[in-house]
Design a protein around this motif. Structure first.
Motif, mmCIF file in Angstrom:
data_model
loop_
_atom_site.group_PDB
_atom_site.id
_atom_site.type_symbol
_atom_site.label_atom_id
_atom_site.label_comp_id
_atom_site.label_asym_id
_atom_site.label_seq_id
_atom_site.Cartn_x
_atom_site.Cartn_y
_atom_site.Cartn_z
ATOM 1 N N ASN A 30 0.797 -1.226 0.000
ATOM 2 C CA ASN A 30 0.000 0.000 0.000
ATOM 3 C C ASN A 30 0.834 1.282 0.000
ATOM 4 O O ASN A 30 0.273 2.378 -0.030
ATOM 5 N N GLN A 31 2.165 1.149 0.023
ATOM 6 C CA GLN A 31 2.985 2.359 -0.014
ATOM 7 C C GLN A 31 4.395 1.989 -0.466
ATOM 8 O O GLN A 31 4.881 0.892 -0.189
ATOM 9 N N ASN A 32 5.035 2.914 -1.169
ATOM 10 C CA ASN A 32 6.417 2.755 -1.588
ATOM 11 C C ASN A 32 7.114 4.097 -1.423
ATOM 12 O O ASN A 32 6.556 5.141 -1.765
ATOM 13 N N ARG A 33 8.326 4.074 -0.882
ATOM 14 C CA ARG A 33 9.106 5.298 -0.681
ATOM 15 C C ARG A 33 10.479 5.134 -1.329
ATOM 16 O O ARG A 33 11.313 4.365 -0.853
ATOM 17 N N LEU A 34 10.702 5.868 -2.419
ATOM 18 C CA LEU A 34 11.985 5.863 -3.114
ATOM 19 C C LEU A 34 12.715 7.145 -2.738
ATOM 20 O O LEU A 34 12.176 8.241 -2.925
ATOM 21 N N SER A 35 13.919 7.023 -2.182
ATOM 22 C CA SER A 35 14.659 8.190 -1.688
ATOM 23 C C SER A 35 16.045 8.280 -2.292
ATOM 24 O O SER A 35 16.712 7.270 -2.511
ATOM 25 N N LEU A 36 16.482 9.526 -2.527
ATOM 26 C CA LEU A 36 17.842 9.857 -2.942
ATOM 27 C C LEU A 36 18.337 10.954 -2.015
ATOM 28 O O LEU A 36 17.609 11.902 -1.744
ATOM 29 N N GLY A 37 19.563 10.814 -1.536
ATOM 30 C CA GLY A 37 20.072 11.846 -0.644
ATOM 31 C C GLY A 37 21.514 11.589 -0.275
ATOM 32 O O GLY A 37 22.222 10.846 -0.948
ATOM 33 N N PHE A 38 21.923 12.212 0.829
ATOM 34 C CA PHE A 38 23.263 11.963 1.336
ATOM 35 C C PHE A 38 23.270 12.040 2.849
ATOM 36 O O PHE A 38 22.442 12.695 3.467
ATOM 37 N N SER A 39 24.222 11.301 3.428
ATOM 38 C CA SER A 39 24.453 11.292 4.869
ATOM 39 C C SER A 39 25.755 12.020 5.149
ATOM 40 O O SER A 39 26.705 11.914 4.380
ATOM 41 N N LYS A 40 25.781 12.740 6.246
ATOM 42 C CA LYS A 40 26.988 13.452 6.680
ATOM 43 C C LYS A 40 27.218 13.135 8.150
ATOM 44 O O LYS A 40 26.393 13.461 8.995
ATOM 45 N N PRO A 41 28.321 12.441 8.465
ATOM 46 C CA PRO A 41 28.621 12.211 9.879
ATOM 47 C C PRO A 41 29.048 13.513 10.548
ATOM 48 O O PRO A 41 29.825 14.282 9.985
ATOM 49 N N LEU A 42 28.514 13.770 11.743
ATOM 50 C CA LEU A 42 28.903 14.951 12.518
ATOM 51 C C LEU A 42 29.870 14.577 13.629
ATOM 52 O O LEU A 42 30.631 15.407 14.093
ATOM 53 N N SER A 43 29.798 13.333 14.088
ATOM 54 C CA SER A 43 30.724 12.786 15.081
ATOM 55 C C SER A 43 30.693 11.267 14.928
ATOM 56 O O SER A 43 30.073 10.754 13.992
ATOM 57 N N LYS A 44 31.300 10.537 15.854
ATOM 58 C CA LYS A 44 31.293 9.077 15.766
ATOM 59 C C LYS A 44 29.899 8.500 15.986
ATOM 60 O O LYS A 44 29.606 7.404 15.524
ATOM 61 N N VAL A 45 29.038 9.213 16.680
ATOM 62 C CA VAL A 45 27.708 8.673 17.005
ATOM 63 C C VAL A 45 26.548 9.471 16.410
ATOM 64 O O VAL A 45 25.414 9.033 16.468
ATOM 65 N N VAL A 46 26.810 10.637 15.863
ATOM 66 C CA VAL A 46 25.740 11.500 15.344
ATOM 67 C C VAL A 46 25.963 11.777 13.863
ATOM 68 O O VAL A 46 27.079 12.034 13.426
ATOM 69 N N GLY A 47 24.883 11.705 13.096
ATOM 70 C CA GLY A 47 24.941 12.010 11.670
ATOM 71 C C GLY A 47 23.630 12.624 11.211
ATOM 72 O O GLY A 47 22.611 12.567 11.912
ATOM 73 N N VAL A 48 23.660 13.223 10.041
ATOM 74 C CA VAL A 48 22.461 13.860 9.500
ATOM 75 C C VAL A 48 22.252 13.368 8.069
ATOM 76 O O VAL A 48 23.211 13.083 7.353
ATOM 77 N N ASP A 49 20.983 13.209 7.687
ATOM 78 C CA ASP A 49 20.599 12.858 6.322
ATOM 79 C C ASP A 49 19.832 14.022 5.714
ATOM 80 O O ASP A 49 19.021 14.652 6.395
ATOM 81 N N ILE A 50 20.069 14.283 4.442
ATOM 82 C CA ILE A 50 19.268 15.227 3.664
ATOM 83 C C ILE A 50 18.847 14.465 2.412
ATOM 84 O O ILE A 50 19.682 13.845 1.762
ATOM 85 N N PHE A 51 17.539 14.486 2.106
ATOM 86 C CA PHE A 51 17.062 13.615 1.039
ATOM 87 C C PHE A 51 15.831 14.168 0.332
ATOM 88 O O PHE A 51 15.136 15.044 0.830
ATOM 89 N N TYR A 52 15.594 13.593 -0.853
ATOM 90 C CA TYR A 52 14.356 13.772 -1.605
ATOM 91 C C TYR A 52 13.684 12.401 -1.645
ATOM 92 O O TYR A 52 14.347 11.381 -1.853
ATOM 93 N N GLU A 75 1.023 10.095 -5.699
ATOM 94 C CA GLU A 75 2.426 10.374 -5.425
ATOM 95 C C GLU A 75 2.599 11.726 -4.760
ATOM 96 O O GLU A 75 1.880 12.679 -5.075
ATOM 97 N N SER A 76 3.571 11.785 -3.849
ATOM 98 C CA SER A 76 3.940 13.017 -3.160
ATOM 99 C C SER A 76 5.438 13.201 -3.268
ATOM 100 O O SER A 76 6.199 12.234 -3.190
ATOM 101 N N ASN A 77 5.879 14.441 -3.430
ATOM 102 C CA ASN A 77 7.298 14.790 -3.417
ATOM 103 C C ASN A 77 7.634 15.318 -2.033
ATOM 104 O O ASN A 77 6.975 16.237 -1.548
ATOM 105 N N VAL A 78 8.655 14.735 -1.423
ATOM 106 C CA VAL A 78 9.014 15.082 -0.051
ATOM 107 C C VAL A 78 10.495 15.437 -0.009
ATOM 108 O O VAL A 78 11.325 14.692 -0.536
ATOM 109 N N PHE A 79 10.827 16.547 0.609
ATOM 110 C CA PHE A 79 12.211 16.891 0.918
ATOM 111 C C PHE A 79 12.337 16.801 2.423
ATOM 112 O O PHE A 79 11.495 17.333 3.150
ATOM 113 N N GLY A 80 13.368 16.107 2.912
ATOM 114 C CA GLY A 80 13.444 15.889 4.351
ATOM 115 C C GLY A 80 14.857 15.857 4.884
ATOM 116 O O GLY A 80 15.846 15.832 4.146
ATOM 117 N N THR A 81 14.915 15.834 6.210
ATOM 118 C CA THR A 81 16.167 15.688 6.944
ATOM 119 C C THR A 81 15.958 14.627 8.014
ATOM 120 O O THR A 81 14.829 14.368 8.432
#
Length: 115
Positions: free
Chosen positions: A68-90, A103-109
């Protein structure tokens, strides 16, 4: 319940995550399954190390016995430290309503904390 399998092929990281969910919505109880495959590769851009990724997450609804749902994502991950990281994606989110797919277009973190 969540099960995650992680591995690598060369510098390519591969993550295969499965979730089983129990939902109780007003008068409806049901189980669901979500499976996500994510592939990424670290690169250097300037002085920064980032990991571009592609992922696809598929949802199965046991009430209707259908995907009932599909989520296709493209983005990148950036490590901020050994335990913390951030993702930015479409994300292209496709959701079934009756026999139609909307269909919905989503930009997220995302913020990741691993320990």
């Amino acid at each position: 319940m969540v099960t995650t399998l992680k591995g690598a092929v060369g510098k390519w990281s591969i993550t295969n995550r499965h979730r089983v969910e129990y939902r109780n919505l007003t008068d409806k109880e049901f189980w669901g399954w979500r499976g996500r495959l994510r592939v990424g590769h670290p690169i250097k851009v300037g002085g920064w190390e980032i990991s571009p990724f592609v992922s696809n997450e598929l949802f199965w609804d046991t009430r209707r016995e259908e995907f009932n749902q599909n989520r296709l994502s493209l983005g990148f991950s950036k490590p901020l430290s050994k335990v913390v990281g951030v993702d930015i994606f479409y994300m292209l989110r496709s959701q079934r309503t009756g026999n139609d797919w909307n269909e919905s277009n989503v930009f997220g973190t995302g913020l990741k904390i691993s320990y």
